[in-house]
Design a protein around this motif. Structure first.
Motif, PDB file in Angstrom:
ATOM      1  N   SER A 114       8.351  48.929  81.440  1.00  0.00           N
ATOM      2  CA  SER A 114       6.910  48.686  81.394  1.00  0.00           C
ATOM      3  C   SER A 114       6.183  49.980  81.037  1.00  0.00           C
ATOM      4  CB  SER A 114       6.405  48.185  82.750  1.00  0.00           C
ATOM      5  OG  SER A 114       4.993  48.125  82.771  1.00  0.00           O
ATOM      6  N   ASP A 116       4.337  43.421  89.089  1.00  0.00           N
ATOM      7  CA  ASP A 116       5.079  43.599  87.840  1.00  0.00           C
ATOM      8  C   ASP A 116       6.556  43.249  88.006  1.00  0.00           C
ATOM      9  OD1 ASP A 116       2.993  45.136  86.038  1.00  0.00           O
ATOM     10  OD2 ASP A 116       2.891  46.058  88.022  1.00  0.00           O
ATOM     11  N   ASP A 173       3.424  50.584  82.265  1.00  0.00           N
ATOM     12  CA  ASP A 173       2.723  50.906  83.507  1.00  0.00           C
ATOM     13  C   ASP A 173       3.586  51.695  84.481  1.00  0.00           C
ATOM     14  OD1 ASP A 173       0.358  49.657  82.717  1.00  0.00           O
ATOM     15  OD2 ASP A 173       1.045  47.702  83.448  1.00  0.00           O
ATOM     16  N   ASP A 198      -0.932  51.235  88.843  1.00  0.00           N
ATOM     17  CA  ASP A 198      -0.773  50.304  87.725  1.00  0.00           C
ATOM     18  C   ASP A 198       0.493  49.453  87.849  1.00  0.00           C
ATOM     19  OD1 ASP A 198      -3.095  51.128  86.458  1.00  0.00           O
ATOM     20  OD2 ASP A 198      -2.084  52.729  85.352  1.00  0.00           O
ATOM     21  N   PHE A 199       1.512  49.969  88.534  1.00  0.00           N
ATOM     22  CA  PHE A 199       2.775  49.250  88.633  1.00  0.00           C
ATOM     23  C   PHE A 199       3.038  48.867  90.075  1.00  0.00           C
ATOM     24  CE2 PHE A 199       7.400  48.752  88.821  1.00  0.00           C
ATOM     25  CZ  PHE A 199       7.620  47.943  87.704  1.00  0.00           C
ATOM     26  N   ASP A 252      -0.473  39.980  90.205  1.00  0.00           N
ATOM     27  CA  ASP A 252      -0.551  41.332  89.655  1.00  0.00           C
ATOM     28  C   ASP A 252       0.714  42.142  89.929  1.00  0.00           C
ATOM     29  OD1 ASP A 252      -3.058  40.995  88.577  1.00  0.00           O
ATOM     30  OD2 ASP A 252      -4.092  41.599  90.419  1.00  0.00           O
ATOM     31  N   CYS A 284      14.058  47.264  84.383  1.00  0.00           N
ATOM     32  CA  CYS A 284      12.677  46.788  84.300  1.00  0.00           C
ATOM     33  C   CYS A 284      11.888  47.795  83.477  1.00  0.00           C
ATOM     34  CB  CYS A 284      12.075  46.638  85.692  1.00  0.00           C
ATOM     35  SG  CYS A 284      10.353  46.065  85.684  1.00  0.00           S
ATOM     36  N   GLY A 335       4.556  38.810  81.419  1.00  0.00           N
ATOM     37  CA  GLY A 335       4.775  40.243  81.527  1.00  0.00           C
ATOM     38  C   GLY A 335       5.386  40.675  82.845  1.00  0.00           C
ATOM     39  N   HIS A 336       5.787  39.732  83.682  1.00  0.00           N
ATOM     40  CA  HIS A 336       6.351  40.038  84.991  1.00  0.00           C
ATOM     41  C   HIS A 336       7.842  39.731  85.008  1.00  0.00           C
ATOM     42  CE1 HIS A 336       2.247  40.445  86.304  1.00  0.00           C
ATOM     43  NE2 HIS A 336       1.982  39.202  85.962  1.00  0.00           N
ATOM     44  N   ALA A 388       1.131  46.278  77.148  1.00  0.00           N
ATOM     45  CA  ALA A 388       1.901  45.392  78.026  1.00  0.00           C
ATOM     46  C   ALA A 388       2.504  44.245  77.246  1.00  0.00           C
ATOM     47  CB  ALA A 388       0.995  44.861  79.151  1.00  0.00           C
TER      48      ALA A 388
END
Length: 282
Positions: free
Chosen positions: A43, A206, A45, A185-186, A204, A41, A246-247, A282
């Motif tokens: 990111s 991730d 974030d 953020d994550f 929200d 994964c 984005g998830h 992102a």
């Protein structure tokens, strides 16, 4: 002529027996060969301090023994070198509840890494006495229950949020608000049932880790899983990784079986997710 008929009949019986033995061996292998599935994964974030952080996910044990004291499972988890272990429900089978397999699993797993747990529908289905005994033993050995709560995981001064939901279906607004209230953020979300995948992918969170589907029980090339509870025939979210907005959503195919005792094209699995910090938007 009679002797020839007897020989043909005997050959047919031998072929049928050989086919039955081969099928039995295949089904046993499908149910008992534990496979490791590895995901990454990525990111921006994810804090740099969490780059390389490993999450091992176990789901849907359903009373299954993987050797004495769950030795085979523990060896596989240890080989994955987890920073945390997450359990996404149905460790017990509510239709034939047994405490010992899940309890022994937890008592051994906490020796390898911190263990976080959200319940599945089968824990809730089990008689209260069985559920209470299992939960008491899980609490006693240090398993952290993630029922409708957020926990911050900290490493080298940086933090990410682990969020656990008993079920997003019971109250979507409050469940999604819990995720959005995270102060990092994550966010990694734990939930048993992926049936509300669209809500996960638009939330929200991730990274969402779920189970419940048993991989569709029977899996076929180009088709995927045959049937999953709450999704029906040819389920969309049967097993594997899915992406949107984005998830990342991962559906674990599970480590055990429930009502139907066999798998086809669908070996039990342990999921390992490695977090990677990447630069950029992102």
């Amino acid at each position: 002529m009679d002797e020839q008929k007897k020989k043909k009949r005997r050959r047919r019986w031998i072929l049928c027996l050989a086919a039955a033995l081969l099928l039995s061996g295949y089904l046993y292998w499908q149910d008992n060969d534990l496979m490791q599935t590895v995901y990454t994964c990525e990111s921006p974030d994810i804090p740099e301090a969490f780059d390389g952080y490993r999450i091992v996910q176990i789901s849907d044990l359903h009373n299954k023994w993987w050797g004495k004291d769950q030795k085979r499972m523990m060896e596989a988890i240890q080989a994955a070198k987890p920073d945390i272990i997450v359990l996404t429900g149905d460790m017990m089978d509510g239709n034939r509840p047994k405490v010992e397999p899940a309890a022994r699993f937890c008592e051994q797993a906490v020796k390898l890494a911190p263990v976080y747990y959200v319940p599945g529908n089968h824990e809730m289905l089990a008689e209260y006495s069985y559920r209470r005994e299992l939960f008491d033993r899980m609490h006693a050995c240090g398993v952290i229950f993630m029922i409708d709560r957020n926990v911050e995981l900290t490493q080298n001064g940086a933090s990410i949020t682990l969020s656990g939901l008993e079920s997003i279906q019971k109250a979507d607004y409050f469940a999604l608000k819990q995720i959005s209230d995270a102060e990092t953020d994550f966010v990694v979300l734990l939930e048993h049932n992926p049936a509300d995948a669209e809500a996960f992918l638009q939330s929200d969170a991730d990274l969402t880790l779920t189970g419940h589907t048993h991989g569709g029980q029977f899996r076929f090339p180009l088709i995927g899983g045959l049937y999953a509870p709450d999704q029906g025939i040819l389920p969309e979210y049967d097993g594997g990784a899915f992406y949107g907005n984005g998830h990342m959503l991962i559906v674990n195919r599970g480590a055990g079986n429930s009502g139907f005792p066999f798998r086809v094209g669908n070996r039990p699995e342990i999921v390992t997710v490695t977090l990677r910090h990447v630069e950029g938007g992102a």
